[in-house]
Design an enzyme around this catalytic site. Structure first.
Site, short mmCIF file in Angstrom:
data_model
loop_
_atom_site.label_atom_id
_atom_site.label_comp_id
_atom_site.label_asym_id
_atom_site.label_seq_id
_atom_site.Cartn_x
_atom_site.Cartn_y
_atom_site.Cartn_z
N HIS A 1 13.22 -3.25 9.78
CA HIS A 1 12.51 -4.54 9.67
C HIS A 1 10.99 -4.38 9.68
CE1 HIS A 1 15.47 -7.50 9.33
NE2 HIS A 1 15.93 -7.52 10.56
N ASP B 1 2.32 9.26 -5.94
CA ASP B 1 2.22 10.18 -7.07
C ASP B 1 1.59 11.50 -6.61
OD1 ASP B 1 -0.57 9.82 -6.98
OD2 ASP B 1 -0.53 8.28 -8.53
N HIS C 1 -6.61 -1.35 -5.26
CA HIS C 1 -6.22 -0.03 -4.76
C HIS C 1 -6.73 0.16 -3.32
CE1 HIS C 1 -4.67 3.95 -5.18
NE2 HIS C 1 -5.84 4.55 -5.06
N TYR D 1 -2.25 5.47 -10.96
CA TYR D 1 -1.99 4.49 -9.89
C TYR D 1 -0.49 4.23 -9.72
CZ TYR D 1 -6.98 3.71 -10.24
OH TYR D 1 -8.34 3.90 -10.24
N ASN E 1 1.69 4.56 -7.53
CA ASN E 1 2.17 4.59 -6.14
C ASN E 1 2.79 3.26 -5.78
OD1 ASN E 1 0.61 7.18 -5.52
ND2 ASN E 1 -1.04 5.78 -6.14
#
Lengths: 129, 129, 129, 129, 129, 129, 129, 129, 129, 129
Positions: free
Chosen positions: D20, D28, D99, D121, D123
């Site tokens: 939870h 990456d 980001h 990017y 991720n």
């Protein structure tokens, strides 16, 4: 800050633990890895640093004893190289034996300093007085 | 056995962990000790190895980024030495800042490779792209 | 950040420790677990990554040596699969022996890289020159 | 031996500890290193494995929750790539943020799975229900 | 958060490390302690949890193989209890051997999951295909 | 071999370290993971074991004190379930507070026992006298 | 906070790990040190605590089994002392053997609880049913 | 083998690390657990050993300093008990302060020796000269 | 075996890590214990070894820098003792400050060498150039 | 703070673990390093401290037993030195044996205290009663 001598904490600690009859391996870059032996890996790339640089760092403050090398070292290196190792050993009694016998000594060593040296069979085992 | 490149396991492991925006310190022999920073100590004696040898080992396989040095480096070294460091940085953008600012970057570094270099203020911080 | 080559810190560290006569196991997903062998487990699910992907990552920077596989590999895989492994071994001398003999080599290995490969008997032991 | 699902012991252990409100980072190859976050590094070389492979492994047995990505992901990737990530997220609510905001979530994560992915990017942070 | 299956991180990690020919012990509350075997102790009090609950958790995602139990199990338990263990083993080939032989297998196991079960000789060793 | 009571070494060790004013968390399967809290994970699958089984194991040998639960527990569970938890608390003073307040107590706990319980908000914090 | 019984976390953890056929050593102050055996050292000064105090703490919740002592115990202690140890063993079958045989059992023990007892040969090995 | 004095290795090690201005806590059985403080737990069951036994072991070889106790100790114990603690403190200056102030000293202590003592508020903090 | 200089592995390792601006504490037997500072404890009994013996071992190979002592050292020791410490400091700039200020330097030190010295306020902090 | 006796935490801890029949090695500076033996290294430089200083610290609180030395000690030292060691042994039964036999005892020792002593063959093994 210390002025002269070896400045690496792990090398210094290891040297203080090599005493009567104990042995220390100075290995080239390609010498087999021995997981069970305490290893200080100083290598960066092939050629840096050399076994002779390590001998030059250790032996000025080293008490007698012997040095072992593989017989194959003589066969695979020219006179200049052989002379350089001899000079670096600073008068220690040098014994050449088969590479197999040489490797049988490793499991009994207190430690091993790995270099980036590329000299064929350029490994030295120092036995303390 | 690997053929070329860096042969030191700890250096290789550290380099694989320096990524976007992460920094890596290449330090001379006398740079302060930072207990909280992961340190690979390659030093043997003063002069072995050099910071430039480490840069030469790392940068051929290094992606862009910046390099930081202390302004004091310029004041304390002659043109030859300065040119040698510049060449070793292989075109990375180089920034010179006060030694104090330089040292403020260290606690954020992923790691530090210590050399035996004796160049005054001869420390370099690489910042990854 | 490094540009090319293996980007995994543990794999790189392990490769730097495989030297003359040392061996490295590249194992499929189902190869027995050897608690006493240093293991880098890259597996995700069955099929990811493959043993060939690991060979492709390691061998371009690998010095000669031999490769061992189980004879059962030949019996359980078609020509395409056999050719793929052969190609991946990039000219290394390949020896096929019984799976039992193959497994007897494992306890002497420096390390083991586990993949998710599902090729039957798709394990390779690299012996360094 | 287990039949299906994730076969990596560390990944499985980590997934059992994400509960939870806990978060998990799928990163990456170039995502900054976070020394203080428990990291499973599955990367081999650039491209192996991908973030989508990890999502495909995790999400079939994942309970609802959200997924976060950087807004820059949308700007730097074409529609095909964007659709692939969306599909891989299997209907999770996806939020795009700067980001910088994205990286602020990382120190609170339970763990990070690093891939070799080269998607810009690419991720994803999974937040458990 | 994962939806179904085993939710214990240590059990999951252990299961991912049981592969071809490896063995796993599911032990009752009183089975001897083996300090040298990696142990996941799930016991609370006598009776919680049971060996059958552990088998029910593991075997739905378990690939073939065998199960070993002590012959003494048959002598000390009624038909209902025997049938329950058989059912829990889901068609695995079951071998009954002397308790002594059974215990000789333990030092070779990858791990042991301890329960609170009070069934006489209610221990099962799973051998992976 | 001990006759009765809790047979789990880690649970027993933890209980001996909960003293005046110290707190202990008994958590359901989905309660967030707290890396900084010593955790005994007894969970197997959802439902095994339950929080009430843990309370039944601990409280017969427990000295007074209080029990905290989230107010949301009352809203999300029927009377039978509520009564079962009350009975399990064996007369301890029970305080219901918001789940947020409840979670603020966790970082101060001596430890956390995780169960597989699936009761909504079925977490209990025991505060020792 | 627990109400009664042993309150020491390490002793409780050790007792939970002594099971069928496992042995536990209760040692006096001067019994040899066994570095390879898990040791709980409860000693303060000579006489505190006694072996009998440890037996009194353990045996009320201990299931049958045997107790071993050195024959020399009988020769070196008067009837009162012998009776006290017998009473403390609460009906366990007691076997007296030579001190040498007694010591041969120690390397197989799960653990050793050291006391400050000064009774000559006042060591007891409990073997669990 | 040492003849007299404290025979417990951990207690002796701790005492050698309590120096000028450092403090040491001697705690009763129910004193809160402080995970961050190095703890030697000598307790067996309630009453064994006592705080006074620990003071009697330490103070004959202890240099001056002070002793702190909670004011509540005076209110909750009769004259005999108070006198016993005073005698055990062997002339150290004793300061009584609120239990809360007393507990504020604990996080600064070098270590804590836990006993099984059941004296109400029977905890003593020794401050070294 | 090394011929001369410091023969203790831990002291040598520590000295190699004291560099520009780093500090090292040489402490007497009674100086407070600092758990967070790496400590080499060379003490045996009071008086063995002395702070001056440690200074004599370190300073012949020490590069400039400063030495700090407490002002109280001057007040509590006669001229002979003061001269001995000054001589041992071999021309380092010596600064005397309050014992409180002196102790504020300790948490920033790289390490501490503890002696058995009994000189009042006989502690020295070396600051590296 | 303790008043008298050994003030070194590690030495005290070790002494408390040397009991009936256990042995303790007091070694000179050059005695071989035994990685597998717990070692307290008190050495600073050659000569500091001496083996006799360690014996003087230990034996006043030591119960009987024996002392072993190498026969070579007698041959290599004059009467004064021999008398000094004998006096330091305080009436312990002293046995001289060959240096080889002496060294065979070391692997069975509980620990080794290394000094900086330069006495030829100046090593003593204490065997506890």
């Amino acid at each position: 800050m210390i002025i002269q001598g070896i400045v690496n904490p792990h090398v210094q600690s290891l040297l203080c633990r090599v005493r009567h009859t104990n042995t220390l391996v100075i290995a080239d870059a390609a010498f087999p890895f021995w997981p069970q032996i305490e290893t200080v890996d100083l290598s960066l790339v092939r050629g840096i640093p050399t076994v002779i640089q390590v001998l030059d760092a250790i032996l000025p403050n080293w008490k007698g004893g012997e040095a072992f090398m593989a017989e194959e070292f003589t066969a695979h290196n020219d006179r200049t190289q052989q002379a350089a190792f001899k000079r670096a050993c600073r008068g220690l009694k040098m014994t050449f034996e088969s590479h197999l016998e040489f490797k049988n000594r490793v499991p009994h060593a207190i430690g091993l300093i790995r270099t980036g040296d590329t000299t064929a069979y350029g490994n030295v085992i120092l036995v303390s007085v």
